[in-house]
Every structure is written in C-alpha cells, then in structure tokens.
Design an enzyme around this catalytic site. Structure first.
Site: not given
Length: 376
Positions: A40, A186, A334
């Site tokens: 990507g 991903c 987070c």
C-alpha cells in the site's frame, strides 16, 4: 548525468521549477532509491518516483499479489494476482517510464542480506507492515549511514518520519521497543484504501526533496495524519543519547533478525465498547473499578485522558508488567484501539488474566461519551 532530449521533454514541469531545474533533475537521474515493501505504501511511492525520473529504483518484496491487495495497492491490477509483487511492480514501472532502471528484489529482507542490498542504494523507503522489519531497516540505515523515509498506517491513521544520518533521531529513538504482535496488520485491523496513498506519496515527496536538496526534510519531526478528521499533526522529537542503535554508546552493533515470539498464553482479549466501559465505571462508583491503562505516549496522555488511568506507553509495557500483574481484567486504551490491542496480546503472553481492549479507543469515547475529551 546529463539529460537526453526525451528526458527534457518528459520532465519539463520539473525543469520549470527553479528549486529543481536541470541540476535537480540530473540528481534524480543519478539517484539510487530502494523501496522495501511494494504494498500500500510502496505502490504510490514507486509510481511517483518512477514518474519523477529516479534513475535506479529497487523494489523489494517477497510476497505475491492477492486480490484483497487491489483495494489499496495501486501498482497492480487484476492480471497481476498471484504474481510476485516485485516482478509485477517492475513491469508496471517500466511501462510508466522506460528511461529508468527498475530492479526487482523478490526476496525476504533478513539480517543476512540487508547489508549487501542496502549498499547498492543511496536512500531507503520503508513501506513494510511488520515492526521487526522496520527495526531491521532502521538499524541497517543507521549503521550504513543511509537516509531513511519511514511510514506506517493503521485503519484511518498514518505517520511519517525521515532519518538523515547525523541530523536527527532514528526510528528507535521514537519507538524504542516493539514486537510484531504489538501492531495489528491491515488484514486484522482493516485499512482505508486511500490512506496508504496519502502516506506513500508523502514518502516520495521526502525522497525527492532529499535527492534534489530542495526544502526541509522531516527530520526531528513525526508527522501524523488522521483521515477521518482530515488533520495533520506534527510532533517534535529529539535524538536519544541512550538510543540502542544511534545513541552515544549503542548496544546494537550487529544486524540481527527478530527473535520468534513466545507462545501465547491461553485466553482471549475482551472487547469493550465505549458505552460498555462507561457502564462498568459507573457501576463501580468508587468501588473496585477495572484498572485503566493508557498505552499512548506521554505527550498524548498529557493532552487528555480518562480519570484514574495509568499511563504506560506501549514501548515500556514489557518492563512494567509488574504494575499490572496483581489486577485481573485490566482495560487497555489508546487513540483508536490498535496499540491497546497489541498491549492486550502482551498481557496475555505474560499470563495477565482477562485483558480488555477499548474498541475504537479514546476517539470512540470522545464521540460517544465525553466530547470534551481532547485526544491527540
């Protein structure tokens, strides 16, 4: 290296820029750039560097094109499915610009071959999705004194930094420790298809600036991008004198492959929505509330956090597990849920019972529970 007549025509828009001109374009023609990872990030970076006239462009990737890659890896089309990415990418780039040299490295980058490969190039772009590979690439660039442009993506967010020997921090200065399990890839976490296009194009921009000597490189700065909010942020970072690889007394002096991870303890990660966690905290009402652990960096935590949360940055977590061990069912959080999921995996391997992840992170909390919470 002088430009031919066809090159002058091809690159005339560059030649019209006084900041690049003939001298800058000749530097691009003489440049040797390696892109590690033709996925990507590497796809847009490779296309733009090839179009810009980078004289020698290396593509290093040992994977094959999968149909699911085509959602974001714009270097390939459906005919490339099942083909080696390095070879398929080379053929596409040659068609884009036959006046440059494209080298396909269809192999896995390892400590045993990284020196030999990197010594053939002047500049490295890291487009990998494994932390172990990022550390190996960083360490090799530090030891071989090669500039490095590193990018990473997760779901809707990305980050970018540039290392130039002697001019600023390396990747380990900012992220001292890590393991592949700490960041979901991903396939596990998903990714917005256009996100790596933005970050990969920025990588190519940094490379062109470094090659031509134009502009100010992203050294000493970490650039972050949030696609959902269409927002860029920048954090100043400094070289760490105690950095394991570029510090004053480095402890990493040889390139080594990552150690295989220890078998994961039995169990699974609990997934809590912002609404569910809010209900748990309200039900506790001063009683035995779950331990909240915010694994963001200190500057992120300081900007805004949940009341009572303990700040343990992800890179410090393996050394501070004793602070968590007495508590069952700690809740990790987070910004968007990626780092906290990695923290849960670390906790499981340390036999900490029933770790939970705040799904969607503090962004979800701000959207659903407390809009006043500031989340960096």
């Amino acid at each position: 290296m002088t430009l031919s007549a066809s090159e002058r025509e091809r690159y005339q828009r560059h030649l019209a820029l006084s900041e690049i001109g003939v001298v800058g374009q000749e530097r691009l023609k003489a440049a040797r750039v390696l892109i590690v990872g033709a996925g990507g990030l590497g796809s847009p970076a490779a296309r733009y560097l090839a179009a810009a006239g980078c004289g020698t462009l290396g593509l290093l990737d040992y994977d094959r094109v999968d149909l699911s890659n085509l959602q974001r890896q714009v270097l390939f089309d459906s005919d490339a499915v099942a083909r080696p990415k390095a070879e398929a990418g080379r053929e596409r780039l040659v068609r884009l610009n036959p006046e440059i040299r494209i080298i396909a490295h269809a192999l896995e980058l390892q400590a045993a071959n990284v020196r030999e490969i990197f010594q053939q190039y002047d500049l490295v772009l890291d487009g990998t999705d494994r932390l172990s590979a990022r550390y190996l690439i960083n360490d090799a660039c530090v030891m071989l004194r090669r500039p490095l442009v590193s990018a990473a993506i997760h779901r809707f967010e990305g980050q970018l930094m540039t290392y130039v020997p002697g001019r600023g921090p390396c990747y380990r200065c900012i992220f001292p420790q890590g393991a592949d399990a700490m960041v979901a890839n991903c396939a596990e976490a998903g990714v917005l298809g256009v996100l790596p296009g933005v970050l990969g194009t920025l990588q190519a921009t940094e490379a062109i600036k470094l090659i031509t000597g134009t502009g100010e490189p992203l050294t000493g700065r970490l650039l972050t991008y949030d696609a959902l909010e269409m927002r860029f942020d920048e954090f100043r970072v400094a070289r760490r004198p105690d950095c394991a690889v570029c510090g004053d007394a480095p402890s990493i002096t040889e390139l080594r492959d990552a150690q295989p991870p220890r078998p994961q303890a039995a169990g699974e990660v609990r997934r809590l929505s912002a609404a569910t966690l809010h209900e748990l905290l309200q039900a506790a009402d001063g009683g035995r509330a779950p331990l909240l652990i915010d694994v963001r960096e200190v500057h992120e935590f300081s900007a805004g956090h949940l009341q009572g949360a303990l700040n343990i940055p992800l890179g410090q977590l393996p050394q501070r597990l004793a602070e968590i061990a007495p508590h069952a069912g700690p809740v990790f959080m987070c910004r968007s849920g990626g780092r906290s999921m990695a923290a849960c995996q670390i906790a499981l391997r340390a036999n900490i019972a029933h770790p939970a992840n705040l799904e969607g992170g503090l962004l979800a909390w701000a959207a659903q529970i407390d809009p006043a919470l500031r989340v960096l």
